[in-house]
Scaffold this motif. Structure first.
Motif, PDB file in Angstrom:
ATOM      1  N   SER A 133     113.876  62.158  49.466  1.00 49.06           N
ATOM      2  CA  SER A 133     114.272  60.463  49.107  1.00 49.06           C
ATOM      3  C   SER A 133     115.449  60.645  49.744  1.00 49.06           C
ATOM      4  O   SER A 133     116.513  61.033  49.470  1.00 49.06           O
ATOM      5  CB  SER A 133     114.649  60.168  47.597  1.00 49.06           C
ATOM      6  OG  SER A 133     114.923  58.990  47.693  1.00 49.06           O
ATOM      7  N   TYR A 190     113.228  51.354  49.444  1.00 45.97           N
ATOM      8  CA  TYR A 190     113.364  50.841  47.727  1.00 45.97           C
ATOM      9  C   TYR A 190     114.968  51.274  47.721  1.00 45.97           C
ATOM     10  O   TYR A 190     115.578  52.006  48.327  1.00 45.97           O
ATOM     11  CB  TYR A 190     112.312  51.772  47.133  1.00 45.97           C
ATOM     12  CG  TYR A 190     112.531  53.410  47.366  1.00 45.97           C
ATOM     13  CD1 TYR A 190     113.506  54.124  46.759  1.00 45.97           C
ATOM     14  CD2 TYR A 190     111.607  54.033  48.166  1.00 45.97           C
ATOM     15  CE1 TYR A 190     113.661  55.427  46.742  1.00 45.97           C
ATOM     16  CE2 TYR A 190     111.990  55.436  48.603  1.00 45.97           C
ATOM     17  CZ  TYR A 190     112.629  56.070  47.816  1.00 45.97           C
ATOM     18  OH  TYR A 190     112.733  57.375  47.952  1.00 45.97           O
ATOM     19  N   GLU A 226     117.625  52.954  45.499  1.00 47.12           N
ATOM     20  CA  GLU A 226     118.008  53.957  44.578  1.00 47.12           C
ATOM     21  C   GLU A 226     119.344  53.941  44.150  1.00 47.12           C
ATOM     22  O   GLU A 226     120.188  54.315  45.306  1.00 47.12           O
ATOM     23  CB  GLU A 226     117.562  55.492  45.071  1.00 47.12           C
ATOM     24  CG  GLU A 226     117.477  56.451  44.248  1.00 47.12           C
ATOM     25  CD  GLU A 226     116.924  57.659  44.526  1.00 47.12           C
ATOM     26  OE1 GLU A 226     117.746  58.887  44.645  1.00 47.12           O
ATOM     27  OE2 GLU A 226     115.729  57.734  45.102  1.00 47.12           O
ATOM     28  N   ASP A 227     119.890  53.644  43.250  1.00 46.08           N
ATOM     29  CA  ASP A 227     121.285  53.780  42.856  1.00 46.08           C
ATOM     30  C   ASP A 227     121.940  52.718  43.693  1.00 46.08           C
ATOM     31  O   ASP A 227     122.900  52.809  44.310  1.00 46.08           O
ATOM     32  CB  ASP A 227     122.030  55.106  43.074  1.00 46.08           C
ATOM     33  CG  ASP A 227     121.530  56.113  42.140  1.00 46.08           C
ATOM     34  OD1 ASP A 227     121.269  55.748  40.616  1.00 46.08           O
ATOM     35  OD2 ASP A 227     121.426  56.841  42.451  1.00 46.08           O
ATOM     36  N   HIS A 235     116.692  53.503  50.413  1.00 47.12           N
ATOM     37  CA  HIS A 235     116.172  54.911  50.456  1.00 47.12           C
ATOM     38  C   HIS A 235     114.634  54.784  51.160  1.00 47.12           C
ATOM     39  O   HIS A 235     114.190  53.592  50.847  1.00 47.12           O
ATOM     40  CB  HIS A 235     116.064  55.412  49.228  1.00 47.12           C
ATOM     41  CG  HIS A 235     117.415  56.148  48.965  1.00 47.12           C
ATOM     42  ND1 HIS A 235     118.449  55.507  48.403  1.00 47.12           N
ATOM     43  CD2 HIS A 235     117.883  57.588  48.786  1.00 47.12           C
ATOM     44  CE1 HIS A 235     119.479  56.324  48.166  1.00 47.12           C
ATOM     45  NE2 HIS A 235     119.081  57.668  48.249  1.00 47.12           N
ATOM     46  N   GLN A 245     111.300  57.535  51.348  1.00 41.13           N
ATOM     47  CA  GLN A 245     110.575  58.636  51.096  1.00 41.13           C
ATOM     48  C   GLN A 245     110.020  59.426  52.308  1.00 41.13           C
ATOM     49  O   GLN A 245     109.607  58.619  53.206  1.00 41.13           O
ATOM     50  CB  GLN A 245     109.373  58.711  50.141  1.00 41.13           C
ATOM     51  CG  GLN A 245     108.950  59.947  49.699  1.00 41.13           C
ATOM     52  CD  GLN A 245     107.971  60.153  48.440  1.00 41.13           C
ATOM     53  OE1 GLN A 245     106.774  59.991  48.900  1.00 41.13           O
ATOM     54  NE2 GLN A 245     108.204  59.853  47.382  1.00 41.13           N
TER      55      GLN A 245
END
Length: 150
Positions: A116, A137, A139-140, A144, A146
């Motif tokens: 990621s 997407y 993330e935190d 990000h 994949q």
């Protein structure tokens, strides 16, 4: 000119308190402070990970975690990839990824790796053979994607 980097590989239970402190400090310095992203870094996955650490002298300058299949993603994975800001100009990030991929193959017998990755590092990861396999997407609160290495 870059100083010589010395690599260490430890499972969680083999990390001495100084190495553990150094890796937690570096991760917080970059992922929390530099990237202005308040999140809880200790995620109870360190205990499953193999910790790859690159030191120049007494300073931890490059680090990542390696996971067996099923410990993070279905495939083997590499995460928390980080290089200290003052040492990024020396190519240690590329050395770190090369070493991490080699260790996945030699110690874990894994060549299919999922990450990621932060979106802005897409070209960096592509230079190591990873391809994007998801839409962007958060993330935190950081974009990000994949990516997979087959």
């Amino acid at each position: 000119m870059a100083d010589t980097i010395t690599w260490y590989v430890d499972y969680f239970d083999d990390l001495d308190i100084h190495k553990l402190y150094n890796l937690l400090y570096l991760r917080a310095e970059i992922f929390v402070v530099e990237q202005e992203c308040p999140y809880l870094d200790p995620d109870n996955k360190d205990q499953k990970a193999l910790h790859l650490q690159g030191y120049v002298g007494e300073k931890l300058v490059a680090y990542c975690r390696l996971f067996k299949p099923g410990d993070y993603f279905t495939e083997a994975s590499i995460g928390r990839v980080v290089v200290a800001a003052d040492f990024r100009k020396y190519g240690y990030g590329h050395q770190l990824m090369t070493k991490a991929i080699e260790l996945q193959a030699s110690l874990m017998n894994e060549t299919q790796i999922t990450i990621s990755g932060q979106l802005y590092l897409k070209k960096f990861y592509e230079s190591h053979g990873f391809i994007q396999t998801s839409e962007t997407y958060l993330e935190d609160n950081i974009p990000h994607i994949q990516m997979k290495l087959n």
